[in-house]
Design an enzyme around this catalytic site. Structure first.
Site, mmCIF file in Angstrom:
data_model
loop_
_atom_site.group_PDB
_atom_site.id
_atom_site.type_symbol
_atom_site.label_atom_id
_atom_site.label_comp_id
_atom_site.label_asym_id
_atom_site.label_seq_id
_atom_site.Cartn_x
_atom_site.Cartn_y
_atom_site.Cartn_z
ATOM 1 N N SER A 86 0.835 -1.196 0.000
ATOM 2 C CA SER A 86 0.000 0.000 0.000
ATOM 3 C C SER A 86 0.880 1.261 0.000
ATOM 4 O O SER A 86 1.653 1.466 -0.927
ATOM 5 C CB SER A 86 -0.968 -0.057 1.187
ATOM 6 O OG SER A 86 -2.072 0.779 1.000
ATOM 7 N N HIS A 236 -7.336 -6.223 0.702
ATOM 8 C CA HIS A 236 -6.197 -5.309 0.637
ATOM 9 C C HIS A 236 -5.056 -5.756 1.555
ATOM 10 O O HIS A 236 -3.894 -5.593 1.219
ATOM 11 C CB HIS A 236 -6.660 -3.900 1.002
ATOM 12 C CG HIS A 236 -5.592 -2.860 0.863
ATOM 13 N ND1 HIS A 236 -4.870 -2.683 -0.306
ATOM 14 C CD2 HIS A 236 -5.096 -1.942 1.748
ATOM 15 C CE1 HIS A 236 -3.993 -1.698 -0.140
ATOM 16 N NE2 HIS A 236 -4.121 -1.246 1.099
#
Length: 256
Positions: A86, A236
């Protein structure tokens, strides 16, 4: 003297540096870090304003990339494997195009070079709603967070950042004030005239929308020697959702 990022170093061998995402810390990667350390020297790094690293008012990807450069030079590392998740993925993307000679292979976990819409507002609102003068226990703190964040897993992820500052008070390890003020810097698109020609692996979570089919062209523009692999049954936080497949795909890439 310039402050150097805090890290936990595990194992021996070729350096393998892991950078966490927004509001995370290197310790989030401890389980996989221990596994990778069977074959590599793993560095679980806290980026500035996160974990046990220093707090500073300046915060953007150019600065985070420079922090990584100074860390690598401080530890005399060469030909490093870089893995970023990320926000950490955007950091290592920036680093790789600027200092390709320092990178052996690049692994990007569930992030694309594009600009993302702001999507952490509820989390930042929740974190800023906590008053450590009023909430004196971890349970009281979580009760405040729960008002804004119904997802148990997200709350637990955030609660890992809470530590006992004094005998009677808690605080966040991350620098909430600066991260709130500079949040727009986290979502910015990758802006560079350079490309990274080295071997690159993009891992995307099957249930995550962070890397879409439309992103493939943008990724190949900046990282022409890249491949995109989907980790099944993962969102995620793909390294936590499916660590076995995450590990297997990473090792397969590194062994090529």
């Amino acid at each position: 003297m310039k402050e150097i990022l805090h890290s936990k170093i595990l194992g021996e061998g070729k350096p393998f540096l892991i950078l966490h995402g927004f509001l995370g810390m290197g310790d989030n990667w401890k389980t996989l870090g221990n596994k990778f350390s069977e074959n590599y020297q793993v560095h679980l790094i806290d980026q500035r304003n996160h974990g046990r690293s220093f707090h500073d008012d300046a915060f953007n990807y150019e600065i985070l990339s420079n922090d990584l450069k100074e860390y690598i030079e401080y530890h005399n590392l060469e030909d490093a494997i870089l893995l970023g998740h990320s926000m950490g993925g955007k950091t290592v993307m920036n680093f790789a195009v600027n200092y390709p000679e320092k990178v052996y292979k690049l692994i990007i976990a569930d992030i694309s070079p594009k600009k993302y819409p702001a999507h952490h507002q509820d989390i930042l609102t929740a974190l800023n709603a906590v008053d450590f003068e009023e909430q004196k226990s971890r349970k009281e703190i979580e009760n405040v967070l729960e008002h804004y964040i119904p997802q148990y897993g997200v709350r637990q992820f955030l609660m890992k950042n809470i530590y006992r500052k004094t005998r009677d008070t808690f605080d966040y390890r991350f620098n909430l004030k600066v991260l709130t003020e500079h949040y727009n810097e986290v979502t910015v698109g990758f802006d560079s005239n350079e490309v990274f020609e080295g071997d690159t692996l993009f891992l995307r979570g099957e249930k995550s929308g962070y890397i879409t089919f439309e992103d493939h062209f943008l990724i190949s523009n900046y990282f022409p020697n890249s491949e995109i692999v989907t980790v099944k049954n993962a969102g995620h936080w793909l390294h936590a959702d499916n660590p076995i497949d995450f590990y297997t795909e990473t090792v397969s890439f590194l062994d090529k």
